[in-house]
Write an enzyme that holds these catalytic residues in place. Structure first.
Site, PDB file in Angstrom:
ATOM      1  N   SER A 160      39.822  38.389  35.772  1.00 19.93           N
ATOM      2  CA  SER A 160      40.352  39.190  36.873  1.00 19.93           C
ATOM      3  C   SER A 160      40.551  40.645  36.442  1.00 19.93           C
ATOM      4  CB  SER A 160      41.645  38.546  37.375  1.00 19.93           C
ATOM      5  OG  SER A 160      42.052  39.088  38.599  1.00 19.93           O
TER       6      SER A 160
ATOM      7  N   ASP B 111      36.109  32.070  45.420  1.00 17.78           N
ATOM      8  CA  ASP B 111      37.173  32.983  44.986  1.00 17.78           C
ATOM      9  C   ASP B 111      37.645  33.846  46.153  1.00 17.78           C
ATOM     10  OD1 ASP B 111      38.794  34.911  43.696  1.00 17.78           O
ATOM     11  OD2 ASP B 111      37.595  34.771  41.867  1.00 17.78           O
TER      12      ASP B 111
ATOM     13  N   HIS C 151      40.044  31.356  42.224  1.00 23.06           N
ATOM     14  CA  HIS C 151      40.224  32.378  41.202  1.00 23.06           C
ATOM     15  C   HIS C 151      40.697  31.763  39.880  1.00 23.06           C
ATOM     16  CE1 HIS C 151      40.316  36.541  40.141  1.00 23.06           C
ATOM     17  NE2 HIS C 151      41.611  36.576  39.886  1.00 23.06           N
TER      18      HIS C 151
END
Length: 274
Positions: free
Chosen positions: A98, A227, A255
């Site tokens: 991320s 995601d 995610h």
């Protein structure tokens, strides 16, 4: 073992090193708003296969110091450079999830991939404001991305625990136990409030698109098609722009693919690193 590494005056980062001096080093950069503990299910498996797992808590997160400033991607990438130089590591595989992926991308561009031989981007926030490019977000999608982060920033300053609850609601695509969500919630609460907000500003405002062309090491892009935090379009964009990259789609996670599909992720990570 855990220890602290100074990255600038009065700022020390906490580092967990599973086996100092042994095995091929993998340096993990956690995502927002977590810390290195998010990679527990990599740290308890990969060392068995001869890999040295190194986790760092970014400034403001986990056990690291919490200065008021220094949350731009440039500064965070410079912190990673200090960690790598202090460890005197060679042939490093840099892994970022991320926001950690965005920082890894900036590191590769800003520091010319110093000491890094392979790059792995897991659900990376490969955000760029250039609409209309191949595989990129539309102007409408960019605006929606920015608005969602603006709401998170505002909520961070008013009710951070509730804000984090909302994050976990979209973080996972598969069922996870309430206790696991509570564990992730606790990792988020460990962060300082101002670091959580300021890094969310960086996520909203910083553009790493110009960095893609500067990456010249083998790059694995691990990204879930479901995601909802960092859309799969980010993965397609990075794959199109990073020379020689390999895109590994994950079908059954969101995610949190490092947990939801941990067996596949660990297997693909070992295959890619070699």
């Amino acid at each position: 073992m855990g220890y602290y590494i100074p990255v600038e005056r009065n700022v020390n980062l906490f580092v967990e090193d599973c086996d100092p001096g042994y095995g091929k080093p993998i340096l993990f950069i956690h995502g927002w708003p977590l810390n290195h503990k998010m990679f527990e299910y990599q740290f308890n498996q990969l060392p068995k296969m001869g890999y040295r797992c190194i986790g760092v808590d970014l400034r403001g997160f986990g056990k690291s110091d919490r200065p008021w400033s220094g949350y731009s991607y440039n500064r965070l990438a410079d912190d990673i450079r200090m960690v790598i130089d202090t460890l005197q590591s060679e042939d490093v595989t840099l892994v970022g999830h991320s926001m950690g992926g965005a920082i890894a991308i900036r590191y590769m561009a800003r520091h010319s991939g110093h000491k890094v031989s392979k790059l792995v981007l897991i659900g990376a926030a490969g955000f760029t404001r250039r609409p209309g490019i191949p595989y990129g977000l539309t102007k409408k999608e960019i605006k929606r991305w920015e608005q969602s982060w603006s709401k998170l920033i505002a909520a961070t300053y008013t009710d951070r625990p509730k804000m984090l609850d909302g994050v976990w609601d979209i973080f996972f695509a598969r069922y996870v136990t309430k206790r696991l969500k509570d564990w992730f919630h606790g990792l988020g609460i460990e962060a300082s409030g101002h670091a959580t907000a300021k890094c969310a500003v960086s996520l909203r405002d910083e553009d790493v698109g110009q960095d893609f062309s500067k990456i010249d090491v083998p790059t694995g892009i691990f990204h879930s098609v479901q995601d909802k935090v960092c859309p799969f379009a980010f993965a397609e964009l990075m794959h199109a722009q990073i020379r020689g990259s390999e895109l590994i789609p994950f079908q059954y996670s969101g995610h949190g693919l490092f947990y939801e599909e941990l067996e596949k992720l660990n297997r693909e990570l070992i295959r890619f690193i070699g």
